[in-house]
Scaffold this motif. Sequence first.
Motif, mmCIF file in Angstrom:
data_model
loop_
_atom_site.group_PDB
_atom_site.id
_atom_site.type_symbol
_atom_site.label_atom_id
_atom_site.label_comp_id
_atom_site.label_asym_id
_atom_site.label_seq_id
_atom_site.Cartn_x
_atom_site.Cartn_y
_atom_site.Cartn_z
ATOM 1 N N TYR A 197 0.844 -1.185 0.000
ATOM 2 C CA TYR A 197 0.000 0.000 0.000
ATOM 3 C C TYR A 197 0.883 1.240 0.000
ATOM 4 C CZ TYR A 197 -3.203 -3.550 1.721
ATOM 5 O OH TYR A 197 -3.935 -4.698 1.874
ATOM 6 N N PRO A 198 0.718 2.138 -0.975
ATOM 7 C CA PRO A 198 1.482 3.380 -0.929
ATOM 8 C C PRO A 198 0.908 4.305 0.143
ATOM 9 C CG PRO A 198 -0.016 3.419 -2.787
ATOM 10 C CD PRO A 198 -0.134 2.056 -2.154
ATOM 11 N N ALA A 199 1.795 4.969 0.870
ATOM 12 C CA ALA A 199 1.357 5.973 1.837
ATOM 13 C C ALA A 199 0.856 7.179 1.052
ATOM 14 C CB ALA A 199 2.515 6.363 2.740
ATOM 15 N N LEU A 200 -0.353 7.612 1.331
ATOM 16 C CA LEU A 200 -0.947 8.745 0.620
ATOM 17 C C LEU A 200 -1.311 9.838 1.613
ATOM 18 C CD1 LEU A 200 -3.337 6.732 -1.723
ATOM 19 C CD2 LEU A 200 -1.119 7.726 -2.318
ATOM 20 N N SER A 201 -0.959 11.060 1.287
ATOM 21 C CA SER A 201 -1.268 12.197 2.158
ATOM 22 C C SER A 201 -2.766 12.281 2.404
ATOM 23 C CB SER A 201 -0.796 13.499 1.516
ATOM 24 O OG SER A 201 0.591 13.487 1.349
ATOM 25 N N GLY A 202 -3.121 12.470 3.667
ATOM 26 C CA GLY A 202 -4.515 12.662 4.024
ATOM 27 C C GLY A 202 -5.347 11.395 4.064
ATOM 28 N N LYS A 203 -4.746 10.236 3.842
ATOM 29 C CA LYS A 203 -5.472 8.962 3.855
ATOM 30 C C LYS A 203 -5.085 8.170 5.093
ATOM 31 C CE LYS A 203 -7.417 9.292 -0.216
ATOM 32 N NZ LYS A 203 -8.822 9.228 -0.463
ATOM 33 N N THR A 204 -6.078 7.658 5.796
ATOM 34 C CA THR A 204 -5.841 6.835 6.972
ATOM 35 C C THR A 204 -6.098 5.379 6.610
ATOM 36 O OG1 THR A 204 -6.501 8.617 8.450
ATOM 37 C CG2 THR A 204 -6.558 6.384 9.349
ATOM 38 N N MET A 205 -5.156 4.514 6.953
ATOM 39 C CA MET A 205 -5.316 3.082 6.739
ATOM 40 C C MET A 205 -5.387 2.405 8.098
ATOM 41 S SD MET A 205 -2.714 2.332 3.581
ATOM 42 C CE MET A 205 -1.432 3.517 3.955
ATOM 43 N N GLU A 206 -6.209 1.373 8.204
ATOM 44 C CA GLU A 206 -6.344 0.630 9.456
ATOM 45 C C GLU A 206 -6.045 -0.840 9.204
ATOM 46 O OE1 GLU A 206 -10.087 1.324 11.445
ATOM 47 O OE2 GLU A 206 -10.164 3.355 10.636
ATOM 48 N N PHE A 207 -5.285 -1.441 10.135
ATOM 49 C CA PHE A 207 -4.888 -2.841 10.022
ATOM 50 C C PHE A 207 -5.254 -3.579 11.296
ATOM 51 C CE2 PHE A 207 -2.356 -0.429 7.139
ATOM 52 C CZ PHE A 207 -2.169 -1.246 6.041
ATOM 53 N N ASP A 208 -5.564 -4.869 11.158
ATOM 54 C CA ASP A 208 -5.833 -5.668 12.346
ATOM 55 C C ASP A 208 -4.517 -6.203 12.907
ATOM 56 O OD1 ASP A 208 -5.093 -7.903 10.812
ATOM 57 O OD2 ASP A 208 -7.145 -8.650 10.618
ATOM 58 N N GLY A 209 -4.576 -6.979 13.964
ATOM 59 C CA GLY A 209 -3.379 -7.493 14.617
ATOM 60 C C GLY A 209 -2.567 -8.450 13.769
ATOM 61 N N ALA A 210 -3.162 -8.968 12.702
ATOM 62 C CA ALA A 210 -2.456 -9.881 11.805
ATOM 63 C C ALA A 210 -1.872 -9.165 10.592
ATOM 64 C CB ALA A 210 -3.401 -10.990 11.342
ATOM 65 N N GLY A 211 -1.982 -7.832 10.553
ATOM 66 C CA GLY A 211 -1.423 -7.072 9.444
ATOM 67 C C GLY A 211 -2.317 -6.987 8.227
ATOM 68 N N LYS A 212 -3.578 -7.392 8.363
ATOM 69 C CA LYS A 212 -4.519 -7.320 7.250
ATOM 70 C C LYS A 212 -5.226 -5.970 7.281
ATOM 71 C CE LYS A 212 -8.575 -9.454 5.269
ATOM 72 N NZ LYS A 212 -9.650 -10.420 5.428
ATOM 73 N N CYS A 213 -5.295 -5.322 6.131
ATOM 74 C CA CYS A 213 -5.977 -4.035 6.056
ATOM 75 C C CYS A 213 -7.473 -4.239 6.258
ATOM 76 C CB CYS A 213 -5.730 -3.368 4.712
ATOM 77 S SG CYS A 213 -6.506 -1.739 4.648
ATOM 78 N N VAL A 214 -8.042 -3.425 7.136
ATOM 79 C CA VAL A 214 -9.476 -3.518 7.402
ATOM 80 C C VAL A 214 -10.232 -2.261 6.966
ATOM 81 C CG1 VAL A 214 -9.229 -5.214 9.245
ATOM 82 C CG2 VAL A 214 -9.160 -2.787 9.810
ATOM 83 N N ALA A 215 -9.512 -1.181 6.660
ATOM 84 C CA ALA A 215 -10.175 0.041 6.201
ATOM 85 C C ALA A 215 -9.166 0.991 5.557
ATOM 86 C CB ALA A 215 -10.857 0.754 7.364
ATOM 87 N N GLY A 216 -9.600 1.655 4.490
ATOM 88 C CA GLY A 216 -8.827 2.733 3.892
ATOM 89 C C GLY A 216 -7.681 2.337 2.983
#
Length: 85
Positions: free
Chosen positions: A62-81
């Motif tokens: 996932y590229p880091a994007l300005s103004g975008k929030t990403m959420e991950f669970d404890g296993a490193g799986k993206c859950v939002a954004g």
Amino acid sequence: MELNYGASALSPEGAAHVVNELVQLQSVIVNHVNEAATSGGKVKPDTRTAAFLKLVKNRPVYPALSGKTMEFDGAGKCVAGCAAQ
């Protein structure tokens, strides 16, 4: 893992080696230091970041994007954004 690499730190090949061989990751956030690597939320094709994306195997990047929030669970799986490239 957030991979923060720039022109004076690691090559795309070196960074991909870390991700593919040395560290067992579920996903990677790549921060494209000193490079205008994205436009409109997408990675530009002729960038070091794009080269890195092509070399990473079997996990989302996932590229880091300005103004975008990403959420991950404890296993490193993206859950939002997140939008894998």
